[in-house]
Write a protein that holds these residues in place. Structure first.
Motif, PDB file in Angstrom:
ATOM      1  N   LEU A 644       0.823  -1.208   0.000  1.00 36.06           N
ATOM      2  CA  LEU A 644       0.000   0.000   0.000  1.00 36.06           C
ATOM      3  C   LEU A 644       0.856   1.257   0.000  1.00 36.06           C
ATOM      4  O   LEU A 644       1.910   1.314   0.643  1.00 36.06           O
ATOM      5  CB  LEU A 644      -0.915   0.020   1.225  1.00 36.06           C
ATOM      6  CG  LEU A 644      -1.878  -1.151   1.400  1.00 36.06           C
ATOM      7  CD1 LEU A 644      -2.678  -0.987   2.688  1.00 36.06           C
ATOM      8  CD2 LEU A 644      -2.809  -1.271   0.202  1.00 36.06           C
ATOM      9  N   THR A 645       0.383   2.269  -0.715  1.00 32.48           N
ATOM     10  CA  THR A 645       0.925   3.627  -0.623  1.00 32.48           C
ATOM     11  C   THR A 645      -0.059   4.399   0.241  1.00 32.48           C
ATOM     12  O   THR A 645      -1.154   4.748  -0.203  1.00 32.48           O
ATOM     13  CB  THR A 645       1.065   4.272  -2.011  1.00 32.48           C
ATOM     14  OG1 THR A 645       1.963   3.484  -2.797  1.00 32.48           O
ATOM     15  CG2 THR A 645       1.588   5.690  -1.898  1.00 32.48           C
ATOM     16  N   LEU A 646       0.317   4.661   1.500  1.00 35.81           N
ATOM     17  CA  LEU A 646      -0.629   5.207   2.477  1.00 35.81           C
ATOM     18  C   LEU A 646      -0.766   6.721   2.408  1.00 35.81           C
ATOM     19  O   LEU A 646      -1.813   7.273   2.777  1.00 35.81           O
ATOM     20  CB  LEU A 646      -0.204   4.795   3.891  1.00 35.81           C
ATOM     21  CG  LEU A 646      -0.312   3.304   4.197  1.00 35.81           C
ATOM     22  CD1 LEU A 646       0.288   3.000   5.571  1.00 35.81           C
ATOM     23  CD2 LEU A 646      -1.751   2.849   4.140  1.00 35.81           C
ATOM     24  N   ASN A 647       0.277   7.425   1.994  1.00 29.80           N
ATOM     25  CA  ASN A 647       0.238   8.891   1.955  1.00 29.80           C
ATOM     26  C   ASN A 647      -0.159   9.469   3.314  1.00 29.80           C
ATOM     27  O   ASN A 647      -1.025  10.345   3.421  1.00 29.80           O
ATOM     28  CB  ASN A 647      -0.730   9.365   0.860  1.00 29.80           C
ATOM     29  CG  ASN A 647      -0.240   9.010  -0.526  1.00 29.80           C
ATOM     30  OD1 ASN A 647       0.954   9.027  -0.803  1.00 29.80           O
ATOM     31  ND2 ASN A 647      -1.162   8.637  -1.411  1.00 29.80           N
ATOM     32  N   ASN A 648       0.500   8.924   4.375  1.00 31.13           N
ATOM     33  CA  ASN A 648       0.312   9.392   5.760  1.00 31.13           C
ATOM     34  C   ASN A 648      -1.045   9.033   6.354  1.00 31.13           C
ATOM     35  O   ASN A 648      -1.415   9.574   7.401  1.00 31.13           O
ATOM     36  CB  ASN A 648       0.549  10.902   5.880  1.00 31.13           C
ATOM     37  CG  ASN A 648       1.979  11.290   5.584  1.00 31.13           C
ATOM     38  OD1 ASN A 648       2.921  10.573   5.963  1.00 31.13           O
ATOM     39  ND2 ASN A 648       2.165  12.399   4.877  1.00 31.13           N
ATOM     40  N   ASN A 649      -1.793   8.158   5.705  1.00 33.69           N
ATOM     41  CA  ASN A 649      -3.029   7.659   6.293  1.00 33.69           C
ATOM     42  C   ASN A 649      -2.766   6.332   7.013  1.00 33.69           C
ATOM     43  O   ASN A 649      -1.652   5.804   6.996  1.00 33.69           O
ATOM     44  CB  ASN A 649      -4.091   7.461   5.207  1.00 33.69           C
ATOM     45  CG  ASN A 649      -4.546   8.781   4.619  1.00 33.69           C
ATOM     46  OD1 ASN A 649      -4.523   9.807   5.287  1.00 33.69           O
ATOM     47  ND2 ASN A 649      -4.958   8.759   3.352  1.00 33.69           N
ATOM     48  N   GLN A 667       1.965  -3.819   9.400  1.00 31.55           N
ATOM     49  CA  GLN A 667       1.960  -2.357   9.513  1.00 31.55           C
ATOM     50  C   GLN A 667       3.286  -1.718   9.125  1.00 31.55           C
ATOM     51  O   GLN A 667       3.286  -0.736   8.364  1.00 31.55           O
ATOM     52  CB  GLN A 667       1.559  -1.939  10.929  1.00 31.55           C
ATOM     53  CG  GLN A 667       1.429  -0.430  11.089  1.00 31.55           C
ATOM     54  CD  GLN A 667       0.840  -0.053  12.434  1.00 31.55           C
ATOM     55  OE1 GLN A 667       0.329  -0.893  13.154  1.00 31.55           O
ATOM     56  NE2 GLN A 667       0.923   1.228  12.768  1.00 31.55           N
ATOM     57  N   PRO A 668       4.450  -2.198   9.622  1.00 29.95           N
ATOM     58  CA  PRO A 668       5.718  -1.563   9.219  1.00 29.95           C
ATOM     59  C   PRO A 668       5.936  -1.585   7.707  1.00 29.95           C
ATOM     60  O   PRO A 668       6.464  -0.631   7.134  1.00 29.95           O
ATOM     61  CB  PRO A 668       6.775  -2.402   9.954  1.00 29.95           C
ATOM     62  CG  PRO A 668       6.049  -2.976  11.126  1.00 29.95           C
ATOM     63  CD  PRO A 668       4.662  -3.251  10.618  1.00 29.95           C
ATOM     64  N   ALA A 669       5.511  -2.660   7.048  1.00 28.59           N
ATOM     65  CA  ALA A 669       5.692  -2.773   5.598  1.00 28.59           C
ATOM     66  C   ALA A 669       4.515  -2.210   4.825  1.00 28.59           C
ATOM     67  O   ALA A 669       4.576  -2.128   3.591  1.00 28.59           O
ATOM     68  CB  ALA A 669       5.914  -4.229   5.214  1.00 28.59           C
TER      69      ALA A 669
END
Length: 825
Positions: A644-649, A667-669
């Motif tokens: 995933l690319t979370l973009n700070n979410n 979560q870390p990855a």
């Protein structure tokens, strides 16, 4: 004579004389009430007239144009029109229902047909059985209906009163005295009835006035519209339900300048661009034209297929979160030339109705608190580009350009500062870029001078485009230097952005993070970064605000199936992020393909696109780093990871799936792992090929992300493909068993292995939707006429090499011989 008889005689005389005298009083009373009653309906008629015109269309049908000839603003009209049965086309109903939107006094709107759900749709078209040229197709109806009855009473009462007075005065004969009394009594009776009727009419008039203060609904029945066909006159009869706006709304007719706005804060261009925020283009509407149409103003705003603009649409755009509407305006075909124009007069006069209608929609946007970009649009490529550079009224293009901006500046002089002017759209000149930049600077200069000279526009924001509205340094630097040289803080710059063409139009490059060209590291994401950097270094760093007046992707502009859906959403998300970070306004181009303007709630045609665009106005959204589809070409033998690319979410789970059972999250990855058991259950449950499951990934902010599980296999030619035939003129359609797969790219080569087809001189892939079209539901791929028209496609063998998103491939062998095209064995 007895005392009793004498007393009766005196009593009768008293009554007779009394009625004769009263007749005189009633005469004056009735005269006053009569004049008032006669005037009241006339005033009501003058205020509330509605005109309905039947306008002949180029296809032989008729459209209804509704004109508000009164003084109150109409909010909406719902109506039915009855067509004489002798004019009713075979198989058609003779009663049609329609709707008309808001219309200010003195303006007109077109009647809109209703769709199956009873919602306003496209322009109403009446198909009549008799065809001929129409003349003077105009009718008028009035909301006051008491005048005729009251007028009869008025005349009768006045006549009786006058007779009573005359006979009462004469009284030479007994019969005169008796007649005077009788007429006097009758006049009192009629006068009473009349006064009662007048009072009732006055009560109705007062009721209309009071209810209109809150928005009155009034019925207007029996509106006759004469239609002259083959020398005979027929009547179309309409019954209307008219809703009037509140009388507190004091917006004047759109043909007049807007009222002076309340004092407002004046922003510099940097702050103005930031305040504009995200915007939407009202595309293919007021820049539309059809020179073959018999309708006024070159076919009007619906000439290119979009419905008539309603106030509800503007309200709907604001509700989606947009702060700005850019309103492209084309004036060519809407001028009247005044060759004898003297000093201070316009030689090229804009059609008043067209300009008033455009202003009406601008005013709707202003009422919603939106910023409005008045954009001179199609004229750029229709006549401005023919200008030879002569800065003189003797130049047709120069005179037309200055006349245009003078009229626009006057028309919008009293609008609030949220209304801004864009001098030209995508300016271009055949004389080359160097000369084009010189010409554009001259046009921007004169537009600036003309606008600033009109009172009310001293601080109005003016938008200067770069040549081609291109962001490259060679185009942005001259615009920057001109703006700085004018020492005017109320000028914005504008550029457009549609990403790199091979990605934007899908020429075999579909990923937002995919390398665009062999041997280079540029991707659509990094190219967008470069665009934002150009805006920053050439404009923002110099205190110049920037409007990206159009942005989007060319493939979506053509059809929503030409691009890879998830990779398209990433583009929209990232562009909004760049706009937020760079403080530039970003305005989506929509020619009617994005928001459904016929939907009663103005929904997005592509729901995922709309969700992403709206969420991205508020902040960042998250998505899978890779493709939005997982292809299962065989029964799953292990788990599958979704980075995933979370973009700070923050990841919040998958809707309907059990964490720890169906999937786990690292979560870390920032990686979701789908379990083998879950994947196998989906695979086994789906019969055949295609989409087997839709996963909805949720996050603490932004739009949800959809990941699709697809059951697939290696594609193959259809059983009837071999021997399939076509022509260069019509193209060739080839049956293909896609087996759940989707085409990623298509490349055509000859026997020597050289690329053939459009753009083959510099590029190896064909453009989706132009050179080839895929129809997964029909199981076909078509090579189009555009492909075969290219000179590189000569007689001989052509191999069409297809690549699919699961990594598989397929070759379609073709033979071209003159006009004939076949699939080789």
């Amino acid at each position: 004579m007895s005392n009793r008889t004498s007393q009766q005689t005196r009593s009768y005389a008293f009554v007779r004389n009394h009625f004769a005298r009263v007749g005189a009083v009633v005469f004056l009373t009735v005269l006053i009430f009569g004049l008032a009653a006669l005037l009241l309906p006339a005033r009501a008629e003058a205020a509330d007239a509605i005109k309905i015109d039947a306008l002949r269309q180029s296809d032989g049908g008729y459209a209804l144009q509704v004109t508000n000839a009164g003084t109150r603003t109409i909010t909406s009209i719902d109506a039915t029109t009855t067509i004489p049965k002798t004019l009713t086309a075979r198989g058609k109903t003779n009663v049609v229902s329609w709707h008309a939107g808001a219309v200010a006094p003195g303006l007109s709107v077109m009647a809109l047909a209703l769709d199956g759900a009873g919602n306003p749709a496209d322009l109403l078209a009446l198909e009549l059985a008799v065809s001929s040229d129409s003349v003077d197709l105009t009718s008028t109806t009035h909301l006051a209906a008491t005048g005729s009855t009251v007028s009869v009473l008025t005349v009768a009462a006045l006549a009786l009163c006058l007779a009573a007075v005359v006979l009462g005065v004469c009284r030479r004969k007994a019969w005169m005295r008796r007649a005077a009394g009788a007429f006097g009594a009758l006049s009192v009776l009629l006068g009473g009835v009349f006064v009662s009727g007048s009072a009732s009419a006055a009560t109705v008039a007062n009721l209309d006035a009071s209810t209109s203060a809150a928005g009155a609904t009034e019925a207007v029945n029996g509106v006759a519209t004469p239609v002259v066909l083959n020398g005979a006159t027929y009547q179309l009869m309409s019954d209307l339900k008219v809703v009037y706006a509140s009388t507190d709304a004091k917006r004047p007719p759109a043909s007049n300048p807007s009222p002076s706005p309340a004092p407002e804060q004046t922003l510099t261009s940097m702050d103005y661009a930031k305040a504009m925020g995200r915007g939407w283009n009202l595309g293919n509407t007021f820049e539309a034209y059809d020179t073959g149409s018999s309708r006024p103003n070159a076919g009007g705003e619906s000439a290119w297929g979009n419905p008539i603009v309603t106030k509800a649409l503007i309200t709907g755009i604001k509700a989606k979160g947009y702060k700005t509407i850019r309103m492209p305006l084309t004036l060519e075909h809407r001028y009247a030339e005044n060759p004898d124009a003297g000093p201070g007069e316009y030689r090229y006069v804009i059609n008043a109705d067209w300009l008033a209608r455009y202003k009406q929609v601008v005013d709707w946007a202003v009422e919603e608190g939106l910023y409005v970009d008045v954009d001179l649009h199609g004229d750029s490529y229709m006549w401005i580009n023919h200008w030879d550079g002569t800065v003189s009224p003797s130049s047709v293009e120069y005179r037309k350009f200055t006349d245009t901006w003078k009229q626009l500046a006057v028309t919008f002089a009293n609008e609030p500062q949220r209304v801004c002017f864009e001098t030209d759209n995508e300016p271009q000149f055949a004389s080359g870029d160097a000369d084009g930049i010189t010409k554009l600077i001259a046009l921007n200069t004169v537009a600036h001078e003309v606008i600033r000279a009109v009172p009310g526009n001293e601080k109005r924001m003016i938008i200067f485009p770069t040549l081609h509205t291109n962001d490259a340094d060679q185009f942005t630097a001259p615009a920057r230097d001109q703006i700085l040289g004018l020492h005017d803080p109320y000028i914005l710059a504008t550029v457009h952005y549609y990403s790199e063409w091979v990605y934007s139009a899908n020429l075999g490059r579909t990923g937002f993070d995919e390398k665009l060209f062999d041997g280079q590291n540029a991707t659509p994401r990094t190219v967008a970064d470069k665009f934002a950097e150009h805006v920053k270094t050439n404009f923002t760093d110099h205190g110049i605000g920037t409007v990206v007046g159009e942005f989007g992707l060319l493939g979506y502009d053509a059809a929503d199936t030409y691009l890879q859906p998830g990779e398209e959403l990433k583009y929209y998300e990232y562009m909004n992020h760049l706009a937020q970070e760079g403080d530039f306004a970003l305005i989506l181009w929509d020619n009617g393909s994005a928001i459904d303007r016929r939907s009663p709630t103005y929904t997005w045609k592509n729901a995922d696109m709309g969700t992403m665009l709206e969420a991205s106005m508020r902040g960042r959204s998250s998505y899978s780093t890779g493709l939005d589809a997982i292809y299962m070409g065989a029964e799953p033998t292990g788990s599958v990871d979704i980075p995933l690319t979370l973009n700070n979410n923050t990841f919040a789970g998958i809707a309907g799936l059990a964490a720890g059972v169906d999937y786990t999250y690292d979560q870390p990855a920032a990686t979701v792992r789908l379990s083998q058991a879950y994947l196998r259950s989906v695979y086994d449950a789906h019969n055949g090929y295609g989409q087997a499951a839709t996963l909805t990934l949720n996050f603490n902010a932004g739009a949800p992300w959809h990941e699709y599980l697809v059951k697939s296999a290696v594609p193959a030619l259809g059983v009837s493909a071999t021997g399939a035939t076509g022509t260069r003129t019509d193209g060739i359609t080839v049956p293909i068993n896609f087996k759940g797969n989707v085409v990623k790219s298509a490349a055509a080569v000859n026997d020597a292995g050289d690329p053939v087809g459009p753009n083959s001189g510099w590029w190896k892939f064909l453009q989706s939707g132009t050179s080839f079209k895929v129809d997964p539901e029909a199981g076909t791929l078509k090579l189009t006429k555009q492909f075969f028209d290219d000179s590189s496609v000569s007689d001989g063998n052509v191999n069409l090499n297809l690549t699919f998103f699961d990594g598989s491939g397929l070759t379609v062998p073709l033979a071209v011989n003159g006009q004939s095209v076949t699939v080789r064995p």
